[in-house]
Write a protein that holds these residues in place. Structure first.
Motif, PDB file in Angstrom:
ATOM      1  N   PHE A  60       0.885  -1.180  -0.132  1.00  0.00           N
ATOM      2  CA  PHE A  60      -0.149  -0.046  -0.096  1.00  0.00           C
ATOM      3  C   PHE A  60       0.975   1.227  -0.117  1.00  0.00           C
ATOM      4  O   PHE A  60       0.378   2.249  -0.567  1.00  0.00           O
ATOM      5  N   GLU A  61       2.036   1.016   0.583  1.00  0.00           N
ATOM      6  CA  GLU A  61       2.762   2.252   0.670  1.00  0.00           C
ATOM      7  C   GLU A  61       3.416   2.760  -0.854  1.00  0.00           C
ATOM      8  O   GLU A  61       3.472   3.732  -1.271  1.00  0.00           O
ATOM      9  N   ALA A  62       3.663   1.692  -1.344  1.00  0.00           N
ATOM     10  CA  ALA A  62       4.371   1.768  -2.823  1.00  0.00           C
ATOM     11  C   ALA A  62       3.379   2.276  -3.881  1.00  0.00           C
ATOM     12  O   ALA A  62       3.365   3.027  -4.542  1.00  0.00           O
ATOM     13  N   LEU A  63       2.065   1.708  -3.594  1.00  0.00           N
ATOM     14  CA  LEU A  63       0.919   2.090  -4.436  1.00  0.00           C
ATOM     15  C   LEU A  63       0.666   3.588  -4.441  1.00  0.00           C
ATOM     16  O   LEU A  63       0.190   4.293  -5.064  1.00  0.00           O
ATOM     17  N   SER A  64       0.419   3.972  -2.998  1.00  0.00           N
ATOM     18  CA  SER A  64      -0.151   5.199  -2.650  1.00  0.00           C
ATOM     19  C   SER A  64       0.938   6.159  -2.607  1.00  0.00           C
ATOM     20  O   SER A  64       0.520   7.675  -2.475  1.00  0.00           O
ATOM     21  N   GLY A  65       2.026   5.877  -2.526  1.00  0.00           N
ATOM     22  CA  GLY A  65       3.268   6.989  -2.052  1.00  0.00           C
ATOM     23  C   GLY A  65       3.090   7.526  -0.814  1.00  0.00           C
ATOM     24  O   GLY A  65       3.712   8.747  -0.687  1.00  0.00           O
ATOM     25  N   ALA A  66       2.407   6.934   0.300  1.00  0.00           N
ATOM     26  CA  ALA A  66       2.467   7.579   1.658  1.00  0.00           C
ATOM     27  C   ALA A  66       2.603   6.583   2.344  1.00  0.00           C
ATOM     28  O   ALA A  66       2.388   5.380   2.299  1.00  0.00           O
ATOM     29  N   PRO A  67       2.973   6.793   3.850  1.00  0.00           N
ATOM     30  CA  PRO A  67       3.258   5.892   4.570  1.00  0.00           C
ATOM     31  C   PRO A  67       1.485   5.138   5.149  1.00  0.00           C
ATOM     32  O   PRO A  67       0.602   5.968   5.111  1.00  0.00           O
ATOM     33  N   VAL A  68       1.588   4.014   5.620  1.00  0.00           N
ATOM     34  CA  VAL A  68       0.527   3.222   5.956  1.00  0.00           C
ATOM     35  C   VAL A  68       0.216   3.665   7.617  1.00  0.00           C
ATOM     36  O   VAL A  68       1.287   2.953   8.312  1.00  0.00           O
ATOM     37  N   ALA A  69      -0.830   4.043   7.919  1.00  0.00           N
ATOM     38  CA  ALA A  69      -0.831   4.065   9.428  1.00  0.00           C
ATOM     39  C   ALA A  69      -1.534   2.914  10.106  1.00  0.00           C
ATOM     40  O   ALA A  69      -2.507   2.065   9.614  1.00  0.00           O
ATOM     41  N   THR A  70      -0.718   2.172  10.937  1.00  0.00           N
ATOM     42  CA  THR A  70      -1.107   0.991  11.585  1.00  0.00           C
ATOM     43  C   THR A  70      -1.041   1.017  12.907  1.00  0.00           C
ATOM     44  O   THR A  70      -1.630   0.150  13.680  1.00  0.00           O
ATOM     45  N   SER A  71      -0.580   2.209  13.579  1.00  0.00           N
ATOM     46  CA  SER A  71      -0.269   2.246  15.042  1.00  0.00           C
ATOM     47  C   SER A  71      -0.673   3.624  15.449  1.00  0.00           C
ATOM     48  O   SER A  71      -0.470   4.568  14.646  1.00  0.00           O
ATOM     49  N   LEU A  72      -1.109   3.952  16.617  1.00  0.00           N
ATOM     50  CA  LEU A  72      -1.272   5.072  17.130  1.00  0.00           C
ATOM     51  C   LEU A  72      -0.087   5.726  17.547  1.00  0.00           C
ATOM     52  O   LEU A  72       0.092   6.908  18.008  1.00  0.00           O
ATOM     53  N   TYR A  73       0.981   4.948  17.832  1.00  0.00           N
ATOM     54  CA  TYR A  73       2.285   5.273  18.425  1.00  0.00           C
ATOM     55  C   TYR A  73       3.341   4.952  17.459  1.00  0.00           C
ATOM     56  O   TYR A  73       3.552   4.500  16.712  1.00  0.00           O
ATOM     57  N   GLY A  74       4.556   5.773  17.943  1.00  0.00           N
ATOM     58  CA  GLY A  74       5.738   5.592  17.309  1.00  0.00           C
ATOM     59  C   GLY A  74       5.604   6.104  15.875  1.00  0.00           C
ATOM     60  O   GLY A  74       6.543   5.471  14.897  1.00  0.00           O
ATOM     61  N   ASN A  75       4.889   7.258  15.480  1.00  0.00           N
ATOM     62  CA  ASN A  75       4.922   7.907  14.345  1.00  0.00           C
ATOM     63  C   ASN A  75       5.695   9.102  14.408  1.00  0.00           C
ATOM     64  O   ASN A  75       5.156  10.326  14.638  1.00  0.00           O
ATOM     65  N   PRO A  76       6.898   9.317  14.003  1.00  0.00           N
ATOM     66  CA  PRO A  76       7.684  10.704  14.343  1.00  0.00           C
ATOM     67  C   PRO A  76       7.276  11.550  13.305  1.00  0.00           C
ATOM     68  O   PRO A  76       7.238  12.912  13.978  1.00  0.00           O
ATOM     69  N   GLY A  77       6.613  11.364  12.335  1.00  0.00           N
ATOM     70  CA  GLY A  77       6.015  12.554  11.593  1.00  0.00           C
ATOM     71  C   GLY A  77       4.547  13.029  11.730  1.00  0.00           C
ATOM     72  O   GLY A  77       4.124  13.840  11.352  1.00  0.00           O
ATOM     73  N   SER A  78       3.943  12.140  12.611  1.00  0.00           N
ATOM     74  CA  SER A  78       2.711  12.252  12.944  1.00  0.00           C
ATOM     75  C   SER A  78       2.082  11.814  14.376  1.00  0.00           C
ATOM     76  O   SER A  78       1.777  10.654  14.572  1.00  0.00           O
ATOM     77  N   PRO A  79       2.495  12.776  15.189  1.00  0.00           N
ATOM     78  CA  PRO A  79       1.974  12.342  16.889  1.00  0.00           C
ATOM     79  C   PRO A  79       0.631  11.807  17.162  1.00  0.00           C
ATOM     80  O   PRO A  79       0.301  11.177  17.805  1.00  0.00           O
TER      81      PRO A  79
END
Length: 410
Positions: A60-79
């Motif tokens: 999905f990351e390759a197709l969308s060109g964006a990170p996939v959100a799988t967790s509410l934690y540990g996302n440095p670019g998106s708290p």
């Protein structure tokens, strides 16, 4: 106003959040993503942990060109990824929606990234269920579906058929095309509701003999994009199509023709009950005067020349009968684009001419983008290069502005 039209007017593409759940049909979410992108959408994904067991996030990351959100934690670019995604989206699609996730949605349970994001979504939500027939028919699942519908959640499917477990019955994920069409319907205004729109598209084939013909390079992509976009905006669309390899858009009545004469007759017949017409087909200007009834053999029937006669002028004949109805024509040119389009507008009597330079790679036959100028009595509006779906909606916006209303010619 919200969704696709608002997004276009705001200078950005419509945004769709794809919420992928853990079912065997999770792989089809990749095709849904591609379908939405083809329609001009920006797509991002969130996935459950179970979904990752079926399709990895890398896909999905390759197709969308964006990170996939799988967790509410540990996302440095998106708290706070669930809030950012929810506020980013113009619509959300849950596919394949499992019985578990539907139950959580109905009860307001938010115990992972996907369900927390969906709970926070202020945008329209589409659910595409995919599960075993007994799970779908379970009273708890049916009650949850009823609750979600009562809250304004849209559904597409499920279909009936053979399921992954071998059972046969209702629970099969709806077709990818159906899901994409339902998602796009959440993004567009219903401003063409009740309008009967006639569109033609594609080339015509003018027979030399039963095997050979004269044609052009048109693929029909632009006309099909117009028909598809109009149907999503509520129009009752009749598409008169020359020979193409394109499938009929969902909700569109297609009339297949081959020659310019057949297209002329089909268009004039359908126009009797139409409120507006958009003529995007590349109709042959000439046709063989006397096509052979058998395949010509060069060994004994050498073809030195073909006598041609002019074909009927579909656009001019529609304009002569239009009354107060709106008619849009196309001008595909390789030079003096605006001059030729302006002259065509005057000579034919159309309300709008869509002019494109087919010598340019981004607007040539078969391209997935187009760069057009809209030529009318009010002047010339040059649009930027855009995906065909966006060009189609820009044209339909002008049709609405020209005053198309149901039964305007009655």
């Amino acid at each position: 106003m919200s969704g696709e039209r608002a997004a276009r007017q705001g200078g950005r593409r419509p945004r769709v959040l794809l919420a992928v759940c853990g079912g065997i049909a999770a792989y089809k979410a990749c095709e849904v993503l591609r379908g939405l992108q083809k329609a001009g959408c920006d797509v991002r994904a969130t996935m459950t942990a179970d979904a990752e067991r079926f399709v990895g996030t890398a896909t999905f990351e390759a197709l969308s060109g964006a990170p996939v959100a799988t967790s509410l934690y540990g996302n440095p670019g998106s708290p706070i990824p669930h809030i950012e995604l929810a506020e980013w989206a113009d619509a959300a699609v849950v596919v394949p929606a499992t019985a578990n996730v539907m139950a959580k949605m109905a009860c307001g349970i938010a115990d992972d990234c996907l369900t927390t994001t969906i709970l926070a979504c202020p945008c329209p939500v589409l659910v595409a269920p995919g599960m075993n027939v007994h799970m779908w028919q379970n009273p708890a699942t049916q009650a949850n579906a009823m609750t979600l519908r009562a809250r304004g959640v849209s559904f597409v499917g499920p279909d009936s058929g053979r399921l992954a477990c071998g059972d046969v019955g209702e629970g099969k994920l709806a077709g990818v095309g159906e899901i994409v069409a339902a998602a796009l319907a959440l993004l567009v205004p219903n401003d063409l509701a009740g309008v009967r729109l006639l569109v033609n598209a594609g080339p015509t084939h003018e027979a030399i003999d039963p095997v050979r013909y004269i044609a052009n390079r048109s693929t029909g992509k632009m006309g099909y994009a117009i028909a598809e976009a109009a149907a999503r905006r509520g129009a009752e669309v009749t598409l008169v199509s020359g020979p193409t390899a394109l499938p009929a858009p969902a909700g569109v009545r297609r009339v297949s023709v081959e020659s310019a004469e057949q297209m002329h007759d089909a268009m004039l017949s359908a126009f009797a009950d139409a409120d507006a017409a958009i003529c995007s087909a590349a109709v042959a200007d000439y046709t063989p005067a006397a096509p052979a009834g058998h395949k010509l053999k060069k060994s004994r029937e050498h073809l030195d020349a073909i006598e041609l006669v002019e074909t009927s002028d579909i656009l001019a004949d529609l304009c002569a009968a239009k009354g107060g109805r709106v008619i849009v024509g196309f001008a595909a040119e390789t030079d003096d684009l605006i001059a030729h389009a302006s002259e065509k507008l005057r000579r034919k009597g159309a309300d709008l001419i869509v002019a494109n330079d087919v010598s340019r790679p981004e607007s040539t036959f078969g391209a997935d983008t187009n760069r057009v100028a809209l030529v009318s009595a009010a002047g010339v509006e040059q649009l930027e290069t855009m995906p065909l779906a966006d060009v189609a909606n820009a044209i339909l916006d002008r049709v609405c502005e020209l005053g198309t209303v149901p039964n305007s010619h009655k």
